[in-house]
Motif scaffolding. Structure first.
Motif, PDB file in Angstrom:
ATOM      1  N   ARG A   8       0.859  -1.189   0.000  1.00  0.00           N
ATOM      2  CA  ARG A   8       0.000   0.000   0.000  1.00  0.00           C
ATOM      3  C   ARG A   8       0.900   1.245   0.000  1.00  0.00           C
ATOM      4  NH1 ARG A   8      -4.702   1.989   4.271  1.00  0.00           N
ATOM      5  NH2 ARG A   8      -5.575   3.519   2.840  1.00  0.00           N
ATOM      6  N   ARG A  10       0.869   5.168   0.618  1.00  0.00           N
ATOM      7  CA  ARG A  10      -0.029   6.177   1.195  1.00  0.00           C
ATOM      8  C   ARG A  10       0.019   7.459   0.377  1.00  0.00           C
ATOM      9  NH1 ARG A  10       2.796  10.199   3.217  1.00  0.00           N
ATOM     10  NH2 ARG A  10       4.510   9.921   4.699  1.00  0.00           N
ATOM     11  N   PRO A  11      -1.032   8.288   0.473  1.00  0.00           N
ATOM     12  CA  PRO A  11      -1.025   9.549  -0.279  1.00  0.00           C
ATOM     13  C   PRO A  11       0.041  10.502   0.273  1.00  0.00           C
ATOM     14  CG  PRO A  11      -3.173   9.135   0.739  1.00  0.00           C
ATOM     15  CD  PRO A  11      -2.254   8.119   1.265  1.00  0.00           C
ATOM     16  N   GLY A  80       6.097   6.255   9.578  1.00  0.00           N
ATOM     17  CA  GLY A  80       5.418   7.298   8.819  1.00  0.00           C
ATOM     18  C   GLY A  80       4.833   6.798   7.510  1.00  0.00           C
ATOM     19  N   SER A  81       4.884   5.472   7.290  1.00  0.00           N
ATOM     20  CA  SER A  81       4.383   4.977   6.002  1.00  0.00           C
ATOM     21  C   SER A  81       2.889   4.671   6.041  1.00  0.00           C
ATOM     22  CB  SER A  81       5.157   3.723   5.596  1.00  0.00           C
ATOM     23  OG  SER A  81       5.035   2.757   6.612  1.00  0.00           O
ATOM     24  N   GLY A  82       2.272   4.758   7.230  1.00  0.00           N
ATOM     25  CA  GLY A  82       0.818   4.599   7.302  1.00  0.00           C
ATOM     26  C   GLY A  82       0.369   3.312   7.970  1.00  0.00           C
ATOM     27  N   LYS A  83       1.217   2.697   8.756  1.00  0.00           N
ATOM     28  CA  LYS A  83       0.825   1.452   9.432  1.00  0.00           C
ATOM     29  C   LYS A  83      -0.291   1.728  10.449  1.00  0.00           C
ATOM     30  CE  LYS A  83       5.006   0.667  11.011  1.00  0.00           C
ATOM     31  NZ  LYS A  83       5.738   1.795  10.452  1.00  0.00           N
ATOM     32  N   SER A  84      -0.022   2.757  11.290  1.00  0.00           N
ATOM     33  CA  SER A  84      -1.009   3.075  12.330  1.00  0.00           C
ATOM     34  C   SER A  84      -2.300   3.542  11.688  1.00  0.00           C
ATOM     35  CB  SER A  84      -0.489   4.183  13.243  1.00  0.00           C
ATOM     36  OG  SER A  84       0.783   3.868  13.673  1.00  0.00           O
ATOM     37  N   PHE A  85      -2.166   4.347  10.620  1.00  0.00           N
ATOM     38  CA  PHE A  85      -3.365   4.852   9.951  1.00  0.00           C
ATOM     39  C   PHE A  85      -4.194   3.675   9.426  1.00  0.00           C
ATOM     40  CE2 PHE A  85      -5.680   6.202   6.228  1.00  0.00           C
ATOM     41  CZ  PHE A  85      -6.248   7.392   6.633  1.00  0.00           C
ATOM     42  N   ASN A 203       7.791   4.640  17.085  1.00  0.00           N
ATOM     43  CA  ASN A 203       8.387   4.184  15.817  1.00  0.00           C
ATOM     44  C   ASN A 203       9.024   2.812  15.972  1.00  0.00           C
ATOM     45  OD1 ASN A 203       7.695   6.574  14.767  1.00  0.00           O
ATOM     46  ND2 ASN A 203       9.743   7.433  14.646  1.00  0.00           N
TER      47      ASN A 203
HETATM   48  N1  LIG Z   1      -3.885   6.182   3.490  1.00  0.00           N
HETATM   49  C1  LIG Z   1      -3.657   7.349   4.086  1.00  0.00           C
HETATM   50  N2  LIG Z   1      -4.429   8.409   3.786  1.00  0.00           N
HETATM   51  C2  LIG Z   1      -4.200   9.601   4.373  1.00  0.00           C
HETATM   52  N3  LIG Z   1      -3.218   9.831   5.283  1.00  0.00           N
HETATM   53  C3  LIG Z   1      -2.428   8.801   5.611  1.00  0.00           C
HETATM   54  C4  LIG Z   1      -2.589   7.528   5.039  1.00  0.00           C
HETATM   55  N4  LIG Z   1      -1.660   6.737   5.542  1.00  0.00           N
HETATM   56  C5  LIG Z   1      -0.951   7.467   6.414  1.00  0.00           C
HETATM   57  N5  LIG Z   1      -1.415   8.714   6.449  1.00  0.00           N
HETATM   58  C6  LIG Z   1      -0.885   9.808   7.261  1.00  0.00           C
HETATM   59  O1  LIG Z   1       0.513   9.698   7.244  1.00  0.00           O
HETATM   60  C7  LIG Z   1       1.055  10.018   8.500  1.00  0.00           C
HETATM   61  C8  LIG Z   1       1.925   8.888   8.986  1.00  0.00           C
HETATM   62  O2  LIG Z   1       1.151   7.746   9.103  1.00  0.00           O
HETATM   63  P1  LIG Z   1       1.256   6.754  10.345  1.00  0.00           P
HETATM   64  O3  LIG Z   1       1.459   7.475  11.641  1.00  0.00           O
HETATM   65  O4  LIG Z   1       0.093   5.846  10.262  1.00  0.00           O
HETATM   66  O5  LIG Z   1       2.588   6.026   9.965  1.00  0.00           O
HETATM   67  P2  LIG Z   1       3.261   4.835  10.757  1.00  0.00           P
HETATM   68  O6  LIG Z   1       3.892   3.978   9.724  1.00  0.00           O
HETATM   69  O7  LIG Z   1       2.310   4.213  11.686  1.00  0.00           O
HETATM   70  O8  LIG Z   1       4.382   5.588  11.552  1.00  0.00           O
HETATM   71  P3  LIG Z   1       4.919   5.208  13.022  1.00  0.00           P
HETATM   72  O9  LIG Z   1       5.597   3.915  12.867  1.00  0.00           O
HETATM   73  O10 LIG Z   1       5.852   6.371  13.287  1.00  0.00           O
HETATM   74  O11 LIG Z   1       3.744   5.188  13.933  1.00  0.00           O
HETATM   75  C9  LIG Z   1      -0.108  10.298   9.425  1.00  0.00           C
HETATM   76  O12 LIG Z   1      -0.276  11.690   9.507  1.00  0.00           O
HETATM   77  C10 LIG Z   1      -1.286   9.690   8.709  1.00  0.00           C
HETATM   78  O13 LIG Z   1      -2.490  10.399   8.980  1.00  0.00           O
END
Ligand SMILES: Nc1ncnc2c1ncn2[C@@H]1O[C@H](COP(=O)(O)OP(=O)(O)OP(=O)(O)O)[C@@H](O)[C@H]1O
Length: 973
Positions: A8, A10-11, A80-85, A203
């Motif tokens: 996936r 992310r945008p 920051g790649s969007g895992k948590s999102f 992270n």
């Molecule tokens: N599909 C998506 N659509 C819109 N925004 C997204 C998407 N995926 C991620 N984001 C945004 O990107 C940012 C980083 O995403 P997220 O925190 O989920 O990353 P992560 O991989 O969980 O990072 P970490 O490991 O630091 O927690 C957040 O601000 C989140 O809102």
């Protein structure tokens, strides 16, 4: 069954720019051309939503889970790649996969949504429990409880029934989707969000959510048990480093989970048979997830990617994805038989372990084994800590050794630093002189501007004077006009009076003419009568009748009386008694003649009168028109005069403000010069004292070095702030100059229009000089650039002289080479500076090589098998910073002074090229130095002119690209 690996992207967020990932049509993502790549089973592009992922790849897993199989969905990718999102959604409560799974799970368990656990036809007595833990630095924390400071962490327990479980973690039975979602959200907010030296703790932490479902299958009547595990893995960015490197930098615990995860994935991908033996004990995470990674579980992994990712990080992520895709798992239906079987196998395994333990423990039985196990664990942890400690100590030792090595060469270092200080001093002196000259130039410009403004003011005052004189002239004209008007009125009165007189005379004359005609008629009658009488008398004398002589005599008397009476009446009729006695006696013929003459005279008078009348009328019209024009002109003049006055006032206040600004600049410059001089003197004195004390009493080379470094930093800071202040002042001054130029242009336009109007309305009045004479000539404009060049040359010469003086004052003599250099002039300036910095870099490079060689030799002597470390010395950082500061300074000065994009590009290029050597021998991450230099440069450009930004940024990217290519070509160096 292999683990499904889906991707996936992310945008883009926060001006990240477009997606730059290399994505092929077959869902292949490559880290770089020819680099690590991987073909995903499915790739969710930027526009995809959590719901898309859920519907296609997660909902089927819920069904498998409900059917009695263990399933696992894990999110993997860099921070920051969007895992948590993906798992939890975002703050705007856009649902993540976990809430969607919970909603769907309970909806499928309770399709009628009536009350808890109404049966869906296939299951009875369904029960869902939830457990959520976080693993950070190898500690397991229960997210279902509020964390406390004394939280020592939970342990993992291996039981025959459940396999590896978190001992003591709270298991909550959930009855509704909303209840479960609330619990999940609460747990999610309890994650460790601390900011550490290595970034956000979250992270590097993993979150594991376990949903356990137990039910009785209606079909068989047997109990069933399945588990849905959802995992948020730690960030994969650490995978680009060697594990030893990570251990050195982060300590043994921080990144262990993700490193172990990648290690287990690699092991599993290479051992694909069922009889494989895998070391899951590398970390708590891999121990806890051993079933999910290589056992009884249907596992799916979502690899999250940023739209713009570092190619090395992406390569690391894709490598693990590739290995995961080769991993086999063995999901089976967890019915009663399977559970028995598994329990038996686990029990046997545990027994074997125990047996092994009792053998090791010398046959002391179970209690001894558990003790030994606990002891083993304790010793292992202790061992781990000791290893960590020893590694840290070793690292520290190496640091100290390198410091000692550096100290041994401190003299050379200090010399080179002193050299660089000299260079810095030279540069600072040069910059100071440059600033002074710039200031002088500004002063001159201000003077010229003031002079020009004074001239302009004088000119405008002259114009004002002229205008007021002209106004006076117009005033006199108006007076004259008023007199003419009065005369005209008098003339008009006279004319009326003459006209009346003429009318009276005409009337008299007409009466006279009538009377005359009457008298003429009577005279004619009388003449006729006389003739008849004469005829009668003749006839009577012929007849000789005497008595008849009396009557004609009387008749004659009467006629005579009548004739005598007629002139008297005529005189009376002429009124005025003007007629003389001679005129009264004029015979009737003469009077008739006179009447004719009078007629002619009257006619002439009439003609003359008409002509006069006509002329008078024309004159009056002309005068009226002239009066009107003059009034209009006077009005216009007054308005223009007030405009010019206002402009004058503005120009004067501008000039005053510029004077104020200039004074302020002067003061600031003076203060800064004083400060710099005193500081420089103080530093040099301190260095000399320190050197003396060191030579005499064996001072500490390290502290001197620190001292010099801090001094340099101090100098740099002071210089930078001064530069910034002066740049701001120059900027402001330039703005003011531009305003004044605009005002000047506006006044020129006003002047020209005034001039045109004056020329149109009063050609005989001097309208002032034409606009071209007031403009700056071409030579003046061209001489700006030439004088700038000249000024730069002068600046350089002066800076060198100043530096030589400084040297002399400090006890050093300028060598002949220096003197020669002073004479070389502007043409060699940049070349010279470049050479100096290149030499500086080369010497630093040599130093680096020497240091590396020394370390290698040392490590060859050392029995340890660890890799030699490549850590640049602090001195080299300082050297690089000095070189960078010099490059940036020169680039900035060039850009600020010439305000030219070309120069800015050149200096950006120079910044990059001059830092190539430092970039080479610095570890990853350090090239940011070069970026920073260029970035600052670009920022300055932005300050100056916004529309240059794009071009300069382009140039920045271009040169950075060039630097990278250069680096790639030169890696063998
Ligand atoms: N599909 C998506 N659509 C819109 N925004 C997204 C998407 N995926 C991620 N984001 C945004 O990107 C940012 C980083 O995403 P997220 O925190 O989920 O990353 P992560 O991989 O969980 O990072 P970490 O490991 O630091 O927690 C957040 O601000 C989140 O809102």
């Amino acid at each position: 069954m292999n683990i499904d690996v889906i991707g996936r992207v992310r945008p883009s967020i926060r001006n990240e720019g477009p997606c730059t990932l290399a994505i092929g049509s077959d869902n292949r993502v490559s880290s770089r051309p020819g680099g690590q790549s991987f073909v995903f089973q499915h790739l969710y592009q930027q526009g995809s939503s959590n719901l898309d992922v859920y519907s296609r790849h997660v909902e089927p897993m819920v069904d498998i889970f409900l059917a009695g199989y263990n399933v696992c969905f894990m999110c993997f990718g860099e921070s920051g790649s969007g895992k948590s999102f993906t798992l939890a959604g975002d703050s705007s409560m856009k649902n993540g996969l976990v809430p969607l799974v919970l909603a769907s799970l309970f909806a499928k368990l309770d399709p009628g949504d009536k009350f808890l656990y109404s049966q869906d036809g296939a299951r009875e007595n369904s029960k869902v429990t939830l457990r959520m833990v976080e693993i950070y630095q190898e500690k397991v924390r229960d997210l279902m409880v509020i964390p406390t400071t004394s939280d020592g962490g939970l342990q993992l327990r291996h039981t025959a029934e459940g396999g590896v479980e978190v001992d003591g973690a709270i298991v909550t039975q959930v009855n509704k989707a909303s209840e479960a979602t609330t619990l999940f959200r609460e747990g999610w907010t309890r994650r460790n969000e601390e900011m550490t030296d290595q970034g956000l703790a979250s992270n590097q932490s993993a979150v594991v959510l376990q949903l356990d479902l137990t039910y009785v299958a209606k079909e068989t009547g047997l109990p069933n048990r399945s588990r849905f595990t959802l995992v948020d893995l730690p960030g994969s960015e650490k995978l680009i480093f060697e594990s030893t490197h990570i251990r050195m930098r982060d300590g043994p615990l921080l990144s262990r989970a993700i490193v172990a995860f990648a290690g287990v994935a690699k092991e599993l991908s290479s051992k694909r048979n069922a009889n494989r033996v895998i070391n899951y004990n590398q970390s708590v995470l891999t121990r806890l997830l051993q079933e999910e990674l290589g056992g009884n579980c249907r596992t799916r992994c979502l690899v999250c990617m940023k739209p713009q990712s570092d190619s090395d990080v992406l390569a690391g992520t894709l490598r693990v994805a590739e290995q995961l895709a080769l991993v086999n798992t063995f999901p089976i239906l967890n019915d009663l038989y399977a559970q028995f079987l598994l329990t038996q196998i686990r029990a046997r395994l545990l027994k074997l372990e125990l047996d092994l333990g009792s053998d090791v423990g010398g046959g002391q039985g179970r209690p001894a084994m558990s003790d030994v196990k606990t002891e083993l664990q304790r010793v292992q942890t202790e061992n781990l800590q000791l290893r960590d400690k020893s590694e840290r100590l070793l690292y520290r030792l190496e640091q100290l050794q390198s410091k000692y090595g550096t100290l041994a060469h401190s003299k050379a270092d200090l010399n080179s630093e002193l050299l660089s200080t000299e260079e810095e001093k030279l540069k600072v002196g040069k910059a100071l002189v440059e600033l002074e000259i710039e200031n002088n130039k500004l002063k001159e410009e201000l003077e010229a501007q003031k002079f020009e403004m004074g001239n302009r003011i004088l000119e405008l005052e002259n114009q004002l004077l002229e205008a007021s004189m002209r106004a006076e002239q117009w005033h006199a004209d108006a007076m004259k006009l008023r007199q003419t008007e009065d005369e005209r009125k008098q003339l008009a009165d006279e004319f009326v009076r003459i006209k009346e007189q003429l009318l009276t005379q005409t009337r008299d004359y007409d009466a006279l003419v009538a009377k005359n005609e009457e008298l003429s008629m009577e005279l004619l009658n009388l003449v006729n009568t006389k003739n008849e009488l004469l005829k009668q008398r003749d006839n009577m004398s012929l007849a000789g009748m005497r008595g008849a002589q009396h009557d004609p005599q009387a008749e004659m008397q009467r006629i005579k009386a009548m004739i005598a009476k007629t002139p008297a009446e005529m005189a009376a009729a002429a009124g005025g008694g003007r007629g003389s006695s001679r005129r009264q006696q004029l015979p009737a013929e003469r009077r008739m003649l006179r009447t004719g003459e009078l007629d002619r005279e009257l006619e002439g008078l009439r003609g003359q009168y008409d002509k006069d009348q006509e002329k008078l009328r024309d004159r009056i019209n002309f005068l009226l028109k002239e009066l009107q024009d003059t009034r209009q002109l006077a009005k216009n003049r007054l308005r223009e005069i007030s405009e010019v006055k206002a402009a004058l006032v503005t120009a004067r206040s501008d000039a005053q403000q510029m004077q104020l600004q200039y004074n302020r600049c002067q003061h600031k410059l003076k203060d800064l010069q004083e400060e710099y001089k005193s500081r420089l003197g103080r530093y040099v004195q301190d260095i000399a004292e320190h050197e003396d004390s060191r030579g005499g009493g064996g001072g500490d080379g390290g502290s001197l070095r620190d001292y010099v470094t801090s001094m340099l930093a101090d100098l740099r800071r002071a210089h930078k702030s001064r530069e910034e202040q002066l740049a701001a002042a120059a900027q402001e001054f330039r703005g003011r100059m531009m305003d004044t130029a605009r005002e000047h242009e506006r006044l020129l336009v006003a002047h020209e229009s005034l001039r045109q109007r004056v020329l149109e309305s009063a050609p005989d009045v001097d309208p002032g000089p034409p606009i071209d004479q007031l403009r700056l000539t071409d030579e003046e404009l061209i001489s700006g650039t030439q004088s700038e060049l000249l000024r730069l040359t002068e600046e350089l010469t002066r800076a060198r002289k100043e530096a030589a003086n400084l040297k002399l004052r400090l006890g050093a003599r300028p060598d002949t080479g220096e003197r020669q250099r002073l004479a070389d002039g502007e043409a060699h300036d940049f070349q010279d500076l470049r050479r100096q910095i290149r030499d500086f870099n080369n010497s630093a490079l040599e130093e680096q090589l020497r240091e590396a060689r020394r370390k290698l030799e040392k490590q060859q002597r050392r029995p340890r098998d660890s890799q030699p470390l490549e850590r640049p010395s602090e001195l080299r950082w300082a050297a690089v910073d000095v070189a960078a500061a010099a490059a940036v300074k020169i680039g900035e000065i060039a850009a600020v002074r010439t305000n030219s994009l070309d120069d800015a590009n050149k200096s950006a290029r120079w910044c990059v090229l001059s830092h190539l050597h430092p970039v080479h021998w610095l570890p990853a991450g350090r090239p940011i130095l070069t970026h920073r230099c260029c970035r600052r440069h670009v920022d300055d450009e932005q300050l100056q002119q916004d529309d240059k930004r794009q071009a300069t940024t382009g140039s920045f990217h271009h040169w950075c690209g060039e630097a990278k290519q250069f680096k790639a070509m030169d890696t063998g160096l």
